[in-house]
Design an enzyme around this catalytic site. Structure first.
Site, short mmCIF file in Angstrom:
data_model
loop_
_atom_site.label_atom_id
_atom_site.label_comp_id
_atom_site.label_asym_id
_atom_site.label_seq_id
_atom_site.Cartn_x
_atom_site.Cartn_y
_atom_site.Cartn_z
N CYS A 136 19.63 137.58 120.91
CA CYS A 136 20.59 136.53 121.26
C CYS A 136 20.94 136.55 122.74
O CYS A 136 20.85 135.53 123.43
CB CYS A 136 21.84 136.71 120.40
SG CYS A 136 23.15 135.58 120.81
N CYS B 94 20.00 132.81 121.87
CA CYS B 94 21.14 131.89 121.98
C CYS B 94 21.64 131.66 123.41
O CYS B 94 21.84 130.52 123.82
CB CYS B 94 22.33 132.42 121.18
SG CYS B 94 21.94 133.49 119.80
N LYS C 73 19.09 130.24 126.06
CA LYS C 73 18.73 128.92 125.51
C LYS C 73 19.84 127.91 125.74
O LYS C 73 19.63 126.81 126.23
CB LYS C 73 18.40 129.11 124.03
CG LYS C 73 18.10 127.89 123.20
CD LYS C 73 19.25 127.11 122.66
CE LYS C 73 20.20 127.80 121.75
NZ LYS C 73 19.71 128.05 120.41
N TYR D 97 13.32 125.20 115.03
CA TYR D 97 14.39 124.85 115.96
C TYR D 97 14.14 125.46 117.33
O TYR D 97 14.45 124.85 118.36
CB TYR D 97 15.78 125.23 115.39
CG TYR D 97 16.20 126.66 115.54
CD1 TYR D 97 16.87 127.08 116.69
CD2 TYR D 97 15.98 127.60 114.54
CE1 TYR D 97 17.28 128.40 116.83
CE2 TYR D 97 16.39 128.91 114.68
CZ TYR D 97 17.04 129.31 115.82
OH TYR D 97 17.45 130.61 115.97
N GLU E 260 14.13 123.14 120.58
CA GLU E 260 15.13 123.42 121.62
C GLU E 260 14.45 123.67 122.97
O GLU E 260 14.89 123.17 124.01
CB GLU E 260 15.97 124.64 121.22
CG GLU E 260 16.95 124.33 120.10
CD GLU E 260 17.78 125.54 119.67
OE1 GLU E 260 18.80 125.34 119.01
OE2 GLU E 260 17.41 126.68 119.99
N HIS F 182 41.70 110.70 118.25
CA HIS F 182 41.09 109.53 118.86
C HIS F 182 41.08 109.66 120.37
O HIS F 182 42.03 110.19 120.93
CB HIS F 182 41.92 108.30 118.45
CG HIS F 182 41.25 107.01 118.77
ND1 HIS F 182 40.06 106.62 118.19
CD2 HIS F 182 41.60 106.02 119.64
CE1 HIS F 182 39.72 105.43 118.67
NE2 HIS F 182 40.63 105.06 119.55
N GLU G 270 36.09 112.34 114.81
CA GLU G 270 37.01 111.55 113.98
C GLU G 270 36.24 110.62 113.03
O GLU G 270 36.75 110.22 112.00
CB GLU G 270 37.99 110.75 114.84
CG GLU G 270 37.39 109.53 115.50
CD GLU G 270 38.43 108.63 116.18
OE1 GLU G 270 39.48 108.35 115.59
OE2 GLU G 270 38.15 108.21 117.32
#
Ligand code: FAD
Length: 572
Positions: A136, A141, A144, A278, A282, A547, A552
């Site tokens: 990672c 992670c 990346k 992925y 990515e 908002h 939302e």
């Protein structure tokens, strides 16, 4: 055999055992006088402490004969003594200093355990290597996400002009500056991990670990120097490494993997990414985003294991963004031309036709292999899943051998994610230290794919929900929405989409939630709490939105797929 003769033979064995015990004690006392008091005090009790009942004689004789040939060479006697007296060097030895191993070792040390963690990075075929922290931090992670951010900023700079920013001159990206900054950050994390281990009194050893028995780990330095460590419990958290195809000439010689790209000092240039996991998407996504020519070669489907409608939206967006896709094709060979370019030959699996193109780099993202081979697990009888090579683990992360535990990417059936490895490691440490009984809950773990259009999800895909509850047992609510920030920038929002998969009956419990759009990780993380608490569709509608945000839209979702109505959100 009669009862009497069986009993007398048992007595004979006991007498022999006592004699052998006395011999062992003398040996131990000779080499370790400070232990002799303890050993002679209650020899059988102490000896039995580390051995299963009834197996004392066989185990010790077998162990003695196994060790004999190494007797002079290493500290086998030291290990034997430790095992026999029930006194180990450590309460816990963790092999693997990645996300899971570090979390586990630090937690155990905080609970008063004596802990050592071994971490060793085998350089890649191209010679790339890195520091403490595992996948990672070094090749996953963190670099990346930072390179993804570099790509997002490129898009933001383009949007910025629509928002009134005056940008003079061409906008271009410099790989070396980005890589330098990212790599420096990763180095600071490596250092931070070392400091944390020191602060928490975890012994860090830069050694490649393997198991000699259920209480003994052998550590080897790069130069081959051996250290033996004994521990009450051993935890394996060695993760995995990217695979190379073995049947494609030139694949390893001329290619690289995700273990290399984040440490490149110069731009990879025009890149072919082989695979559609992925990791593949990515990498291709951020390469496209920083202005490089990136192509993804897909054999069958993209983002296997994820909701396939969402996967389609992710790849559609990438195509519109500039990533090229070569679909239903498999690479055949990679040749280095005299110009230095890499010529890739591939086959179209539908037509059988052959194609060629040249690239500066070829990145293989064709899956990951667990780091089990060098651990010596077969000799100990630690069971592996044949197909994946991963360690078979129970709900409490136990393996088939007592005192040996495994979790994180190395554990069969475990999600390959940092937060699950971290949490599972901490919980395991607590249980081993006798400070809790809580097991890791692997359900409803949220995740995000950091492609140019991010995709976040938690719970079941639509396909999984259908499989478990039947097509008529689920209700799918969905919406195509336009992020407000896309409007002024005049960006296409065709793939910005939300989907909430619910049980059809009762309160319509939410089974899965899917989101493509900006900041998908942030959005999905919040809703993951809801799913963990058993949220229903009516809970969603009771939730008041913030908002104006993309998240939302999830609180307003009301069109079912079943209705066939237009799911495009209109108005503010
Ligand atoms: C490109 C990429 C991107 C990713 N992005 C994400 C993301 O965005 N979010 C996310 O949650 N996850 C992501 N992951 C997955 C994540 O990195 C892993 O799930 C996580 O690192 C697993 O942790 P672990 O502790 O099981 O193993 P690792 O972190 O892999 O650590 C294992 C460590 O053990 C060491 N080791 C191996 N064998 C030995 C041995 N015999 N002796 C001593 N040391 C040994 C290894 O060198 C390594 O340092 C990504 C992975 C990749 C490849």
């Amino acid at each position: 055999m009669s009862y009497m003769s069986a009993a007398s033979s048992t007595q004979g064995v006991r007498g022999q055992t006592r004699r052998q015990t006395r011999v062992l004690i003398r040996v131990v006392s000779f080499f370790f006088p400070m232990l002799s008091d303890q050993v002679t005090a209650t020899p059988l009790t102490l000896l039995h402490r580390t051995h299963r009942p009834g197996s004392f004689h066989n185990n010790n004789m077998a162990a003695l004969s196994r060790c004999r040939h190494r007797w002079k060479r290493n500290n086998c006697l030291h290990v034997l003594t430790r095992n026999l007296t029930g006194k180990y060097d450590y309460d816990l030895v963790v092999i693997g200093g990645g996300s899971g191993g570090l979390a586990c070792s630090k937690e155990a040390a905080q609970l008063g355990q004596k802990v050592a963690v071994l971490d060793y990075v085998e350089p890649t075929a191209k010679g790339t290597k890195w520091g403490l922290g595992g996948t990672c931090v070094n090749v996953g992670c963190i670099p990346k996400k930072l390179m993804h951010q570099a790509a997002l900023l490129g898009t933001a700079v383009k949007d910025a002009q629509k928002y009134g920013w005056q940008i003079s001159g061409p906008i271009c990206h410099d790989w070396a500056s980005m890589a330098d900054a990212v790599q420096n950050h990763v180095r600071s994390l490596n250092w931070g991990h070392r400091v944390q281990l020191q602060d928490k009194k975890v012994k860090y050893l830069n050694l490649r670990g393997s198991l000699l028995d259920e209480h003994t780990v052998r550590g080897l330095t790069k130069a081959g120097k051996e250290t033996l460590l004994t521990a009450k419990n051993i935890v394996i958290a060695t993760g995995g490494r990217p695979k190379y195809p073995t049947d494609i000439p030139g694949a390893m010689e001329h290619g690289m993997t995700s273990d290399d790209i984040f440490w490149m000092k110069t731009s990879p240039g025009k890149t072919l990414v082989v695979g559609a996991s992925y990791v593949a998407l990515e990498c291709a996504g951020f390469l496209t985003g920083i202005g490089l020519d990136a192509t993804v070669m897909v054999r069958s489907i993209a983002l296997r294991g994820f909701d396939q409608q969402m996967a389609g939206l992710v790849t559609d967006y990438m195509e519109a963004y500039g990533t090229k896709f070569v679909k239903e094709c498999v690479p055949k060979r990679v040749d280095k031309l005299s110009s230095g370019a890499l010529q890739v030959t591939w086959t179209d699996t539908l037509t059988g036709s052959e194609h060629k193109d040249t690239y500066d780099s070829v990145l293989w993202a064709v899956g990951r292999a667990p780091e089990t081979k060098a651990l010596g697990l077969d000799k100990l009888g630690v069971q592996l899943k044949k197909e994946s090579g991963k360690i078979i683990v129970g709900a409490d992360e136990s393996t088939s051998v007592p005192n040996i535990f495994a979790f994180g990417d190395i554990g069969e059936g475990r999600p390959e994610l940092t937060p699950t490895a971290v949490k599972a490691g901490k919980l395991l440490a607590r249980r081993l230290a006798g400070h809790g009984t809580e097991l890791m809950n692997y359900d409803n773990v949220a995740t995000t794919v950091f492609t140019p259009l991010e995709y976040g999800c938690v719970g079941l895909s639509e396909e999984e929900a259908e499989e478990r509850h039947g097509k008529d047992g689920i209700e799918v609510y969905h919406a195509f929405y336009k992020p407000l920030e896309f409007s002024v920038a005049e960006r296409d929002a065709s793939q910005c989409y939300l989907k909430v998969v619910c049980e059809l009956g009762g309160d319509q419990k939410i089974l899965g939630l899917h989101f493509t759009g900006p900041n998908a990780g942030e959005v999905t993380q919040g809703f993951a709490l809801g799913l963990q608490c058993g949220a229903t569709y009516s809970h969603l509608l009771q939730t008041v939105g913030i908002h104006p945000t993309c998240a939302e839209e999830l609180t307003k979702i009301n069109i079912t797929k079943r209705s066939g109505l237009d799911a495009t959100v209109s108005g503010c």
